[in-house]
Design a protein around this motif. Structure first.
Motif, PDB file in Angstrom:
ATOM      1  N   TYR B  35      -8.284  25.284 -56.124  1.00 55.11           N
ATOM      2  CA  TYR B  35      -9.587  25.540 -55.527  1.00 55.11           C
ATOM      3  C   TYR B  35     -10.027  24.320 -54.728  1.00 55.11           C
ATOM      4  O   TYR B  35      -9.649  23.191 -55.030  1.00 55.11           O
ATOM      5  CB  TYR B  35     -10.646  25.804 -56.606  1.00 55.11           C
ATOM      6  N   GLN B  37     -13.622  22.380 -53.249  1.00 56.06           N
ATOM      7  CA  GLN B  37     -15.066  22.293 -53.423  1.00 56.06           C
ATOM      8  C   GLN B  37     -15.602  21.263 -52.446  1.00 56.06           C
ATOM      9  O   GLN B  37     -15.173  20.111 -52.452  1.00 56.06           O
ATOM     10  CB  GLN B  37     -15.433  21.907 -54.855  1.00 56.06           C
ATOM     11  N   GLY B  42     -20.082  25.476 -54.380  1.00 57.91           N
ATOM     12  CA  GLY B  42     -19.206  26.439 -55.036  1.00 57.91           C
ATOM     13  C   GLY B  42     -17.738  26.209 -54.739  1.00 57.91           C
ATOM     14  O   GLY B  42     -17.364  25.492 -53.821  1.00 57.91           O
ATOM     15  N   LEU B  43     -16.911  26.820 -55.566  1.00 55.57           N
ATOM     16  CA  LEU B  43     -15.464  26.678 -55.443  1.00 55.57           C
ATOM     17  C   LEU B  43     -14.897  27.759 -54.536  1.00 55.57           C
ATOM     18  O   LEU B  43     -15.273  28.930 -54.640  1.00 55.57           O
ATOM     19  CB  LEU B  43     -14.822  26.795 -56.823  1.00 55.57           C
ATOM     20  N   HIS B  45     -11.398  29.635 -53.541  1.00 59.33           N
ATOM     21  CA  HIS B  45     -10.032  29.867 -53.993  1.00 59.33           C
ATOM     22  C   HIS B  45      -9.062  29.645 -52.838  1.00 59.33           C
ATOM     23  O   HIS B  45      -9.245  30.181 -51.748  1.00 59.33           O
ATOM     24  CB  HIS B  45      -9.910  31.300 -54.515  1.00 59.33           C
ATOM     25  N   PHE B  88      -9.232  21.140 -56.962  1.00 56.14           N
ATOM     26  CA  PHE B  88      -9.040  21.325 -58.400  1.00 56.14           C
ATOM     27  C   PHE B  88      -7.897  22.297 -58.651  1.00 56.14           C
ATOM     28  O   PHE B  88      -7.784  23.322 -57.965  1.00 56.14           O
ATOM     29  CB  PHE B  88     -10.306  21.907 -59.039  1.00 56.14           C
ATOM     30  N   ASN B  98      -7.233  35.552 -66.012  1.00 54.48           N
ATOM     31  CA  ASN B  98      -7.933  34.854 -64.933  1.00 54.48           C
ATOM     32  C   ASN B  98      -9.416  34.675 -65.181  1.00 54.48           C
ATOM     33  O   ASN B  98     -10.079  33.937 -64.460  1.00 54.48           O
ATOM     34  CB  ASN B  98      -7.743  35.607 -63.613  1.00 54.48           C
TER      35      ASN B  98
END
Lengths: 113, 113
Positions: B35, B37, B42-43, B45, B88, B98
């Motif tokens: 991910y 950021q 927010g993260l 994908h 990350f 998941n």
């Protein structure tokens, strides 16, 4: 199509107070997970809600509780706030199928003074 | 417990160079995800690699997975200033899937124009 939304964006609370954070999942998603991200750290899983029930829980005390509504939106409640609860709280939504990707919201920045 | 753990690096590279970051984890996984950021928001994908895959590409991203060493690497080729972010890795493991990801601490990447 709106993605995951969270409110409020920022919040300042005093130690001992209670706080409620809100999340609306992406359209078509029925599972909501909450994560806590302390400054400089990776997100930590708090819990997951599906069909209005808590399905999984991470290593967080009972001060952290949640709720999911029939429209799949969710709330995270934290009681008796501690300074250490200051963090970015992220909500993620997905379908329940374990292979489904999670979509994250922008987060709520909580500061406890 | 936290599974994904990046080498806690702060990379500073020139635009056009490649950026490589690593991640290790401790237990068996179903898949590993990366991910991005930006500025504590927010993260996003980036890519998912399953436990039976060894390498995966997506645009300028290349991910490798070595399950025998319980490690993964993310390569960003021809970096751009817009790639400046924290990255990350996160692992998904049975029986949680998941919907319960274990994140590492992240790598801060700065791409200098």
């Amino acid at each position: 199509d709106a993605g995951v939304t969270q409110s409020p964006t920022h919040l300042i609370k005093t130690r001992g107070q209670q706080v409620t954070l809100r999340c609306s999942p992406k359209s078509g998603h029925d599972t909501v997970s909450w994560y806590q991200q302390a400054l400089g750290q990776g997100p930590q899983f708090i819990f997951q809600y599906y069909e209005e029930e808590e399905r999984q829980r991470g290593n967080f005390p009972d001060r952290f509780s949640g709720h999911q509504f029939p429209n799949y939106s969710s709330e995270l409640n934290v009681n008796a706030l501690l300074l250490g609860d200051s963090a970015l709280y992220l909500c993620a939504s997905s379908g329940l199928t374990s292979s489904d990707e999670q979509y994250f919201g922008p987060g709520t920045r909580l500061t406890v003074t | 417990s936290q599974q994904g753990e990046e080498d806690p690096q702060a990379l500073s590279i020139q635009e056009g160079e490649n950026a490589t970051m690593n991640c290790s984890y401790k237990t068996s996984i179903n898949n590993l995800q990366w991910y991005r950021q930006n500025s504590g928001r927010g993260l996003v994908h980036l890519i998912l690699i399953r436990s039976n895959e060894r390498e995966k590409h997506s645009g300028r991203l290349r991910v490798t997975l070595d399950t025998s060493k319980k490690s993964s690497s993310l390569l960003i080729t021809a970096s751009r200033a817009a790639d400046t972010a924290s990255y990350f890795c996160a692992t998904a493991s049975a029986p949680y899937g998941n919907n319960r990801l274990a994140f590492g601490k992240g790598n801060q990447v700065v791409v200098i124009p």
